[in-house]
Design a protein around this motif. Structure first.
Motif, PDB file in Angstrom:
ATOM      1  N   HIS A   1       5.603 -16.465 -61.275  1.00 58.13           N
ATOM      2  CA  HIS A   1       7.168 -16.150 -61.791  1.00 58.13           C
ATOM      3  C   HIS A   1       8.053 -17.289 -61.492  1.00 58.13           C
ATOM      4  CE1 HIS A   1       6.452 -11.803 -63.034  1.00 58.13           C
ATOM      5  NE2 HIS A   1       5.428 -12.110 -62.521  1.00 58.13           N
ATOM      6  N   ARG A   2       7.654 -18.200 -60.512  1.00 61.82           N
ATOM      7  CA  ARG A   2       8.302 -19.320 -60.096  1.00 61.82           C
ATOM      8  C   ARG A   2       9.446 -19.087 -59.296  1.00 61.82           C
ATOM      9  NH1 ARG A   2       8.257 -20.609 -66.126  1.00 61.82           N
ATOM     10  NH2 ARG A   2       7.670 -18.217 -65.772  1.00 61.82           N
ATOM     11  N   CYS A   3       9.206 -17.923 -58.378  1.00 61.60           N
ATOM     12  CA  CYS A   3      10.205 -17.274 -57.687  1.00 61.60           C
ATOM     13  C   CYS A   3      10.334 -18.208 -56.300  1.00 61.60           C
ATOM     14  CB  CYS A   3      10.163 -15.899 -57.324  1.00 61.60           C
ATOM     15  SG  CYS A   3       8.381 -15.572 -56.366  1.00 61.60           S
ATOM     16  N   GLU A   4       9.360 -18.758 -55.953  1.00 65.91           N
ATOM     17  CA  GLU A   4       9.448 -19.521 -54.920  1.00 65.91           C
ATOM     18  C   GLU A   4       9.396 -18.880 -53.455  1.00 65.91           C
ATOM     19  OE1 GLU A   4      12.301 -22.896 -55.158  1.00 65.91           O
ATOM     20  OE2 GLU A   4      11.620 -23.774 -56.966  1.00 65.91           O
ATOM     21  N   TYR A   5       9.011 -17.530 -53.527  1.00 62.52           N
ATOM     22  CA  TYR A   5       8.899 -16.715 -52.008  1.00 62.52           C
ATOM     23  C   TYR A   5       7.756 -17.344 -51.461  1.00 62.52           C
ATOM     24  CZ  TYR A   5      12.206 -13.317 -54.112  1.00 62.52           C
ATOM     25  OH  TYR A   5      13.242 -12.834 -54.724  1.00 62.52           O
ATOM     26  N   CYS A   6       6.741 -18.032 -51.919  1.00 66.30           N
ATOM     27  CA  CYS A   6       5.734 -18.589 -51.293  1.00 66.30           C
ATOM     28  C   CYS A   6       6.208 -19.847 -50.422  1.00 66.30           C
ATOM     29  CB  CYS A   6       4.576 -18.822 -52.248  1.00 66.30           C
ATOM     30  SG  CYS A   6       4.918 -19.724 -53.489  1.00 66.30           S
TER      31      CYS A   6
ATOM     32  N   ILE B   1       3.642 -25.192 -54.491  1.00 60.62           N
ATOM     33  CA  ILE B   1       2.510 -24.232 -55.197  1.00 60.62           C
ATOM     34  C   ILE B   1       3.414 -23.608 -56.637  1.00 60.62           C
ATOM     35  CG2 ILE B   1       1.966 -21.717 -54.854  1.00 60.62           C
ATOM     36  CD1 ILE B   1       2.443 -22.240 -51.716  1.00 60.62           C
ATOM     37  N   PRO B   2       4.634 -23.597 -56.964  1.00 61.75           N
ATOM     38  CA  PRO B   2       4.758 -23.106 -58.106  1.00 61.75           C
ATOM     39  C   PRO B   2       4.752 -24.182 -59.119  1.00 61.75           C
ATOM     40  CG  PRO B   2       6.516 -22.619 -56.596  1.00 61.75           C
ATOM     41  CD  PRO B   2       5.661 -23.488 -55.820  1.00 61.75           C
TER      42      PRO B   2
ATOM     43  N   CYS C   1       3.760 -14.072 -51.209  1.00 60.17           N
ATOM     44  CA  CYS C   1       3.943 -13.708 -52.850  1.00 60.17           C
ATOM     45  C   CYS C   1       3.832 -12.350 -53.067  1.00 60.17           C
ATOM     46  CB  CYS C   1       2.518 -14.243 -53.672  1.00 60.17           C
ATOM     47  SG  CYS C   1       2.719 -14.127 -55.274  1.00 60.17           S
TER      48      CYS C   1
ATOM     49  N   TYR D   1       3.779 -10.713 -55.843  1.00 58.72           N
ATOM     50  CA  TYR D   1       3.185 -10.442 -57.063  1.00 58.72           C
ATOM     51  C   TYR D   1       1.473 -10.625 -56.792  1.00 58.72           C
ATOM     52  CZ  TYR D   1       7.558 -11.163 -59.296  1.00 58.72           C
ATOM     53  OH  TYR D   1       8.995 -11.119 -59.492  1.00 58.72           O
TER      54      TYR D   1
ATOM     55  N   LEU E   1      -0.359 -12.819 -56.006  1.00 58.77           N
ATOM     56  CA  LEU E   1      -1.409 -13.848 -56.776  1.00 58.77           C
ATOM     57  C   LEU E   1      -2.304 -14.434 -55.826  1.00 58.77           C
ATOM     58  CD1 LEU E   1       0.986 -15.883 -59.174  1.00 58.77           C
ATOM     59  CD2 LEU E   1      -0.042 -13.520 -59.439  1.00 58.77           C
TER      60      LEU E   1
ATOM     61  N   ILE F   1      -3.600 -17.118 -54.796  1.00 64.39           N
ATOM     62  CA  ILE F   1      -2.839 -18.491 -55.019  1.00 64.39           C
ATOM     63  C   ILE F   1      -3.901 -19.635 -54.698  1.00 64.39           C
ATOM     64  CG2 ILE F   1      -1.168 -20.330 -54.025  1.00 64.39           C
ATOM     65  CD1 ILE F   1       0.806 -17.805 -53.599  1.00 64.39           C
TER      66      ILE F   1
HETATM   67  S1  SF4 Z   1       3.029 -18.121 -56.461  1.00 65.02           S
HETATM   68 FE1  SF4 Z   1       3.849 -16.013 -56.242  1.00 65.02          FE
HETATM   69  S2  SF4 Z   1       5.498 -16.391 -54.672  1.00 65.02           S
HETATM   70 FE2  SF4 Z   1       4.805 -18.244 -55.298  1.00 65.02          FE
HETATM   71  S3  SF4 Z   1       6.248 -18.878 -57.110  1.00 65.02           S
HETATM   72 FE3  SF4 Z   1       4.370 -17.920 -57.845  1.00 65.02          FE
HETATM   73  S4  SF4 Z   1       4.854 -15.844 -58.116  1.00 65.02           S
HETATM   74 FE4  SF4 Z   1       6.264 -16.856 -56.863  1.00 65.02          FE
END
Ligand code: SF4
Ligand code: SF4
Length: 337
Positions: free
Chosen positions: A260-265, A274-275, A316, A318, A320, A322
């Motif tokens: 979701h490109r939220c960048e919480y990671c 990562i995103p 993350c 969600y 994922l 990763i």
């Molecule tokens: S890997 Fe998860 S936390 Fe990181 S940007 Fe994507 S959805 Fe967001």
């Protein structure tokens, strides 16, 4: 094509807009033809960004003779006033216009970015001065983080919000979009086709037609895509039970992989982007080899620094997988580059 008002801006725009990313790899003539075709078929809202390489220049060229009849939005990723002011002037020049209708601060997706733009000598200062000088009309922002977008909206400083919205990324329906609408902020839906991951345009736009307060801006690069989208708007149909089943099965197939490109990671201590790495697969579908490797090449190289510490996976929301997704995308990049 229906005309809608964009929140408190009172700008009147077509119910769908034009997203300016996919015209980057087209020749100028090809891009201008596609943009003019969109205008001829009733699209009057065009969104781009300084960072989309040649996109502003192509949009400016295509629309200069109809400038008064269209609404143009662009963005800067700069966080400082001086740099943002320079970007505003560059955008005016590239877009061949004396004014920008909506100027957006790009990707305000964490607290740090929000504080930076709002600080003294931050980008908001430059945008506000440009509005006073008549160079821009309204100020907006884009974001991938619901929490940060809520904080930004609560400042009352923005007239528009641009946020990803499609049937996979539908979280903004819960709190963010209702809050924006209550405060008469215009809502622009980016990535209506999931940034290229969702192939069923019929399902995507039928879903979006249930949310008329959101103006989607599909990225368009070919006349046949314009025809398909306009056809779906000229003859709108509600989602059927079969459509809903299809959406559910696409959601469950993609749910475990969809970033979701939220960048919480972030941040990753090793510097892995990562995103950006996780959008490689959909980007390959939409852009030329040259554009995608130029844009994401550095991010893909950063995967080599991953030590599989697992911290990103804990952050993350969600869940994922990763580290596995980084490897999958890197393998695809190696095949592709
Ligand atoms: S890997 Fe998860 S936390 Fe990181 S940007 Fe994507 S959805 Fe967001
Ligand atoms: S697992 Fe890799 S990408 Fe994730 S935080 Fe650790 S080093 Fe960074």
């Amino acid at each position: 094509m229906n005309i809608v008002k964009l929140g408190m801006t009172e700008l009147e725009i077509s119910e769908i807009g034009f997203g300016g990313i996919p015209i980057m790899p087209l020749s100028k003539n090809e891009a201008v033809s596609v943009i003019k075709y969109c205008f001829d078929l009733g699209i009057t809202f065009f969104d781009t960004a300084n960072m989309y390489t040649t996109s502003e220049e192509k949009i400016g060229t295509a629309l200069k003779t109809v400038r008064e009849k269209v609404v143009i939005a662009t963005k800067t990723s700069q966080r400082g006033a001086k740099e943002a002011a320079a970007h505003i002037d560059l955008s005016l020049q590239q877009l061949k216009t004396d004014w920008i209708d909506i100027y957006q601060l790009h990707n305000i997706s964490n607290e740090e970015a929000l504080q930076e733009i709002l600080a003294p000598h931050g980008a908001y200062e430059a945008v506000s001065k440009a509005r006073d000088a008549g160079k821009i009309r309204f100020i907006g922002f884009s974001s991938h983080s619901i929490q940060t977008a809520m904080e930004a909206l609560k400042t009352g400083l923005f007239q528009t919000l641009q946020f990803p919205f499609n049937f996979i990324e539908n979280d903004p329906e819960n709190e963010l979009f209702p809050f924006a609408c209550q405060n008469d902020v215009g809502v622009i839906g980016m990535k209506p086709l999931g940034g290229g991951l969702l192939e069923r345009a019929d399902l995507c736009f039928r879903f979006l037609q249930q949310h008329p307060h959101v103006v989607p801006i599909p990225g368009i690069r070919a006349i046949k895509e314009v025809d398909e989208i306009i056809g779906l708007y000229r003859d709108p149909k509600p989602l059927t039970e079969a459509d809903i089943k299809d959406i559910d099965s696409i959601r469950s197939a993609l749910g475990e992989k969809f970033c979701h490109r939220c960048e919480y990671c972030l941040p990753c201590e090793q510097g892995v982007q990562i995103p950006s790495v996780l959008i490689f697969r959909p980007a390959v579908k939409r852009l030329s080899r040259e554009s995608v490797t130029g844009w994401l090449g550095k991010a893909m190289e950063s995967v080599a620094e991953c030590i599989e510490c697992g911290e990103c996976e804990e952050k993350c929301p969600y869940n994922l997988p990763i580290t596995g997704l980084l490897k999958e995308n890197l393998a695809l990049y190696k095949e592709y580059a």
